[in-house]
Design a protein around this motif. Structure first.
Motif, short mmCIF file in Angstrom:
data_model
loop_
_atom_site.label_atom_id
_atom_site.label_comp_id
_atom_site.label_asym_id
_atom_site.label_seq_id
_atom_site.Cartn_x
_atom_site.Cartn_y
_atom_site.Cartn_z
N LYS A 1 0.84 -1.21 0.00
CA LYS A 1 0.00 0.00 0.00
C LYS A 1 0.87 1.25 0.00
CE LYS A 1 -3.75 2.24 2.63
NZ LYS A 1 -3.04 3.52 2.88
N SER A 2 1.92 1.25 0.80
CA SER A 2 2.83 2.39 0.85
C SER A 2 3.56 2.56 -0.48
CB SER A 2 3.83 2.21 1.99
OG SER A 2 4.74 3.29 2.03
N ILE A 3 3.97 1.44 -1.09
CA ILE A 3 4.64 1.49 -2.39
C ILE A 3 3.70 2.08 -3.45
CG2 ILE A 3 5.58 0.09 -4.26
CD1 ILE A 3 7.55 0.27 -2.08
N LYS B 1 -0.71 -5.06 -6.27
CA LYS B 1 -2.01 -5.42 -5.72
C LYS B 1 -1.84 -6.36 -4.53
CE LYS B 1 -4.55 -4.91 -10.07
NZ LYS B 1 -5.40 -5.59 -11.09
N ASP B 2 -2.80 -6.29 -3.61
CA ASP B 2 -2.73 -7.13 -2.41
C ASP B 2 -2.67 -8.61 -2.74
OD1 ASP B 2 -2.74 -4.93 -0.83
OD2 ASP B 2 -4.82 -5.10 -0.16
N GLN C 1 -0.92 -10.10 -4.73
CA GLN C 1 0.45 -10.54 -4.94
C GLN C 1 1.02 -11.20 -3.68
OE1 GLN C 1 1.90 -10.50 -7.82
NE2 GLN C 1 3.96 -11.14 -7.22
N VAL C 2 0.58 -10.76 -2.53
CA VAL C 2 1.08 -11.30 -1.26
C VAL C 2 0.77 -12.79 -1.15
CG1 VAL C 2 0.82 -11.19 1.24
CG2 VAL C 2 0.96 -9.08 -0.09
N GLU C 3 -0.38 -13.21 -1.67
CA GLU C 3 -0.77 -14.62 -1.58
C GLU C 3 0.17 -15.53 -2.37
OE1 GLU C 3 -3.21 -15.14 0.45
OE2 GLU C 3 -3.67 -13.00 0.66
N LYS C 4 0.88 -14.97 -3.32
CA LYS C 4 1.78 -15.77 -4.16
C LYS C 4 3.17 -15.92 -3.55
CE LYS C 4 -0.47 -14.06 -8.38
NZ LYS C 4 -0.24 -13.37 -9.69
N MET C 5 3.44 -15.18 -2.48
CA MET C 5 4.80 -15.15 -1.91
C MET C 5 4.98 -16.26 -0.88
SD MET C 5 5.00 -10.99 -1.48
CE MET C 5 6.65 -10.95 -0.79
N ASP C 6 6.15 -16.90 -0.92
CA ASP C 6 6.43 -17.92 0.08
C ASP C 6 6.96 -17.27 1.36
OD1 ASP C 6 9.23 -17.47 -0.16
OD2 ASP C 6 9.44 -19.01 -1.68
N THR C 7 7.19 -18.07 2.37
CA THR C 7 7.59 -17.55 3.68
C THR C 7 8.89 -16.77 3.61
OG1 THR C 7 6.49 -19.40 4.77
CG2 THR C 7 8.08 -18.16 6.06
N TYR C 8 9.89 -17.30 2.87
CA TYR C 8 11.17 -16.61 2.77
C TYR C 8 11.01 -15.24 2.12
CZ TYR C 8 13.49 -20.99 4.02
OH TYR C 8 13.91 -22.12 4.68
N TRP D 1 1.39 -5.11 -16.19
CA TRP D 1 1.96 -6.24 -15.45
C TRP D 1 2.72 -5.76 -14.21
CZ3 TRP D 1 7.12 -7.24 -14.45
CH2 TRP D 1 8.07 -6.51 -15.18
N VAL D 2 3.31 -4.55 -14.28
CA VAL D 2 4.01 -4.00 -13.11
C VAL D 2 2.99 -3.53 -12.08
CG1 VAL D 2 5.58 -2.23 -12.28
CG2 VAL D 2 5.98 -3.30 -14.50
N ALA D 3 1.93 -2.86 -12.54
CA ALA D 3 0.90 -2.40 -11.62
C ALA D 3 0.27 -3.57 -10.87
CB ALA D 3 -0.16 -1.62 -12.38
#
Length: 399
Positions: free
Chosen positions: A341-343, A363-364, A366-373, A357-359
């Motif tokens: 959100k800050s970005i 989006k929020d 995107q967080v769901e696609k990230m692994d723990t690391y 594709w950058v925008a």
């Protein structure tokens, strides 16, 4: 008719392949010419008498290494690092590998103890000393079965002989400034803590274990020195006409010598050799200047971090990072959404996020696609930027 169509198809594929190769070659050559025109460097080959030292260090690095470290073989190499160099020279190694090589050195106005506690500390993420080049990194295995680095600094005062550590490290780098691509790969690691002519030093060795994952598109937001990057799951390069290219890091090897000298002041001279084979369709597109610029980027960032007057004591950072490591997934994701959100607000009118594709990376979802690391690395880096007085995007309560 079939023959003609078949020939046309082959001709089209050949021309397509040729165009991509020429485009990549012209791109990298242009980048090289810019570097050369700015620096005026003269290329100088490292003495071939040092090649047995490089070959020996390669032989002791890897999951199947059989060679035993012999300090006498690397004496000349250590002398080379310790010796003064002519300015405006680009040193490279020839005769040990088909990969392209380059050398760069810089001085850290700190003791080796400080370097070890910061860069080779099992309680700190190793990428904090190199946030402009590495997104995340973690050690996964060791030759002695342990899962963590030993505290090497404890051996400095009483070191009867070389202290050797072996293991494997997973790395994901930051987007390349020229191509926008980033990669994940594994490195076989060997660390050698020893003395040379009464001086303490560390030899850090990294050898790529296998071909990297395919290059994916990333984005550098703002100045590279801000250490703000976005990562997509789209393969390719962030260049017009080359967006679909499947690029890889095929092979790499590095030798970094941290050489401590004591006089009126104690300092560490860092001499970094790197070999790299990367490109498309197994064609090495890497030039010496590309590697040199990467090593220079590494050195400049390392000095900023290691010498920063606001750098907290390592035990303070250890406590913060340990708390991030034990956060639940939901908490990590919530803080990452705050970060995005800050970005979004800061770069709302920046041309770097004008592409769809950058925008989408902001989006929020995107967080769901990230692994723990990946989730942890965002928080760790943002905390680190805050303590160094850099622009940051979230406040992490660590009472």
């Amino acid at each position: 008719m079939y023959w003609n169509k078949n020939m046309e198809r082959k001709r089209f594929n050949y021309l397509r392949w040729l165009w991509i190769t020429l485009a990549l070659g012209m791109f990298f050559t242009t980048a090289t010419q810019v570097v050369g025109s700015e620096t005026g460097f003269t290329e100088v080959k490292v003495p071939e008498a040092l090649n047995p030292a490089f070959e020996h260090l390669m032989a002791i690095t890897g999951s199947e290494e059989t060679a035993v470290f012999n300090p006498e073989i690397v004496e000349g190499l250590l002398d080379f690092v310790a010796a003064p160099k002519e300015e405006d020279r680009l040193y490279y190694v020839d005769g040990t590998s088909k990969a392209t090589s380059a050398y760069h050195e810089f001085v850290i106005e700190k003791e080796l103890d400080h370097v070890l506690r910061l860069s080779y500390n099992p309680a700190l993420p190793s990428f904090i000393t190199n946030p402009s080049s590495v997104r995340l990194s973690f050690w996964s295995e060791f030759g002695d079965g342990k899962q963590n680095l030993p505290q090497l600094w404890n051996h400095l005062e009483d070191m009867a002989g070389p202290v050797i550590v072996t293991g494997r490290e997973t790395i994901e780098n930051t987007p390349d400034i020229n191509t926008g691509a980033y990669y994940r790969y594994e490195l076989d690691r060997t660390l050698v803590l020893m003395k040379h002519k009464g001086n303490n030093l560390l030899i850090s060795l990294s050898k790529q274990a296998d071909v990297s994952t395919v290059g994916k598109k990333g984005v550098v937001l703002g100045a590279d020195s801000d250490w703000t990057y976005l990562y997509s799951d789209k393969k390719g390069l962030d260049k017009p006409g080359l967006g679909w290219v499947s690029s890889y890091m095929y092979d790499s090897f590095s030798v970094i010598v941290y050489y401590e000298t004591r006089g009126e002041t104690t300092r560490v001279k860092c001499g970094a050799f790197k070999w790299l084979d990367a490109g498309w369709r197994k064609i090495n597109m890497v030039k010496k200047h590309h590697i040199y610029k990467g090593l220079e980027r590494f050195g400049q960032t390392y000095k900023v971090v290691a010498e920063h007057p606001s750098l907290p004591d390592t035990h303070v950072m250890e406590e913060v990072f340990s708390k991030i490591r034990v956060m639940e997934t939901g908490e990590l994701q919530a803080l990452n959404r705050t970060y995005l959100k800050s970005i979004r607000e800061k770069y709302a009118h920046d041309k770097s996020v004008s592409s769809r594709w950058v925008a989408n990376l902001l989006k929020d979802e995107q967080v769901e696609k990230m692994d723990t690391y990946e989730l942890r690395s965002v928080l760790m880096l943002d905390y680190f930027k805050r303590v160094l007085g850099k622009p940051h995007h979230i406040e992490i309560a660590m009472q």
